[in-house]
Design a protein around this motif. Structure first.
Motif, PDB file in Angstrom:
ATOM      1  N   THR A   7       0.814  -1.216   0.000  1.00  0.00           N
ATOM      2  CA  THR A   7       0.000   0.000   0.000  1.00  0.00           C
ATOM      3  C   THR A   7       0.844   1.260   0.000  1.00  0.00           C
ATOM      4  O   THR A   7       1.993   1.249   0.437  1.00  0.00           O
ATOM      5  N   ASN A   9      -1.123   3.862   1.180  1.00  0.00           N
ATOM      6  CA  ASN A   9      -2.176   4.523   1.943  1.00  0.00           C
ATOM      7  C   ASN A   9      -1.818   4.527   3.435  1.00  0.00           C
ATOM      8  O   ASN A   9      -1.792   3.476   4.068  1.00  0.00           O
ATOM      9  N   TYR A  29       0.408   6.212  -7.265  1.00  0.00           N
ATOM     10  CA  TYR A  29      -0.429   5.062  -7.608  1.00  0.00           C
ATOM     11  C   TYR A  29       0.334   4.155  -8.583  1.00  0.00           C
ATOM     12  O   TYR A  29       0.473   2.954  -8.360  1.00  0.00           O
ATOM     13  N   GLY A  53     -12.457  -1.025  -7.674  1.00  0.00           N
ATOM     14  CA  GLY A  53     -13.135   0.227  -7.356  1.00  0.00           C
ATOM     15  C   GLY A  53     -13.500   0.991  -8.609  1.00  0.00           C
ATOM     16  O   GLY A  53     -13.098   0.651  -9.713  1.00  0.00           O
ATOM     17  N   THR A  60      -7.073   8.999  -7.901  1.00  0.00           N
ATOM     18  CA  THR A  60      -6.802   8.810  -6.484  1.00  0.00           C
ATOM     19  C   THR A  60      -5.310   8.579  -6.298  1.00  0.00           C
ATOM     20  O   THR A  60      -4.677   7.949  -7.144  1.00  0.00           O
ATOM     21  N   TYR A  62      -4.124   6.804  -3.818  1.00  0.00           N
ATOM     22  CA  TYR A  62      -3.930   5.649  -2.945  1.00  0.00           C
ATOM     23  C   TYR A  62      -4.376   4.338  -3.575  1.00  0.00           C
ATOM     24  O   TYR A  62      -5.403   4.258  -4.235  1.00  0.00           O
ATOM     25  N   LYS A  63      -3.577   3.306  -3.288  1.00  0.00           N
ATOM     26  CA  LYS A  63      -3.918   1.964  -3.746  1.00  0.00           C
ATOM     27  C   LYS A  63      -3.334   0.954  -2.771  1.00  0.00           C
ATOM     28  O   LYS A  63      -2.207   1.113  -2.299  1.00  0.00           O
ATOM     29  N   SER A  64      -4.121  -0.059  -2.486  1.00  0.00           N
ATOM     30  CA  SER A  64      -3.675  -1.176  -1.656  1.00  0.00           C
ATOM     31  C   SER A  64      -3.997  -2.463  -2.391  1.00  0.00           C
ATOM     32  O   SER A  64      -5.071  -2.595  -2.984  1.00  0.00           O
ATOM     33  N   GLN A 108      -8.356   7.916   0.994  1.00  0.00           N
ATOM     34  CA  GLN A 108      -7.789   6.904   1.881  1.00  0.00           C
ATOM     35  C   GLN A 108      -8.886   5.965   2.377  1.00  0.00           C
ATOM     36  O   GLN A 108      -8.698   4.742   2.407  1.00  0.00           O
ATOM     37  N   ASP A 111     -10.087   3.571  -0.430  1.00  0.00           N
ATOM     38  CA  ASP A 111      -9.118   2.489  -0.620  1.00  0.00           C
ATOM     39  C   ASP A 111      -9.196   1.490   0.534  1.00  0.00           C
ATOM     40  O   ASP A 111      -9.178   0.278   0.312  1.00  0.00           O
ATOM     41  N   TRP A 112      -9.295   1.971   1.760  1.00  0.00           N
ATOM     42  CA  TRP A 112      -9.393   1.099   2.925  1.00  0.00           C
ATOM     43  C   TRP A 112     -10.635   0.217   2.837  1.00  0.00           C
ATOM     44  O   TRP A 112     -10.577  -0.985   3.101  1.00  0.00           O
ATOM     45  N   LEU A 115     -10.117  -2.508   0.337  1.00  0.00           N
ATOM     46  CA  LEU A 115      -9.183  -3.500   0.881  1.00  0.00           C
ATOM     47  C   LEU A 115      -9.844  -4.369   1.929  1.00  0.00           C
ATOM     48  O   LEU A 115      -9.599  -5.580   1.983  1.00  0.00           O
TER      49      LEU A 115
END
Length: 125
Positions: A7, A9, A29, A53, A60, A62-64, A108, A111-112, A115
């Motif tokens: 991640t 994030n 990202y 997503g 965005t 953020y990525k996980s 965030q 992404d959470w 995940l």
């Protein structure tokens, strides 16, 4: 099954760092996707889709992603998915640096949440 959370994030890091194998890097990202790609070529397998997503890549920051914890032979489907994700990411202009602070918190959380559903499936395996 054991797995790795990769991640960029900080929310994911704060929620999982004490209980999971988390690899956190302050990367873009696309940078995170390339780090995931390197792990895949090292024998790890994708457990969650790199473009999950409805938010476009580079909208965005953020990525996980979940990867298998064990190295195996290179998984061709994982290679195909991550390479396609990187190409898709390169098609979009990076807008992730132009938001107000509260928008970053929202990204965030999105992404959470994505995940979390992947974690629930991985923990059930």
């Amino acid at each position: 099954m054991n797995y790795i959370v990769m991640t960029n994030n900080p929310l994911v890091l704060s929620k999982l760092n004490d209980t999971h194998d988390v690899i956190y890097q302050e990367l873009s990202y696309e940078g995170l996707l390339k780090l995931v790609r390197d792990r895949i070529y090292g024998g790890h397998r994708l457990l969650t889709h790199p473009l999950s997503g409805s938010v476009k890549p580079n909208e965005t920051p953020y990525k996980s992603v979940l990867l298998s914890g064990q190295k195996e032979k290179i998984d061709e489907e994982s290679v195909r998915l991550i390479e396609s994700a990187i190409l898709a990411c390169q098609k979009f202009q990076d807008k992730s640096k132009s938001y107000k602070e509260e928008v970053y918190k929202d990204f965030q959380l999105v992404d959470w949440t994505l995940l979390e559903s992947g974690l629930a499936s991985a923990d059930a395996w």
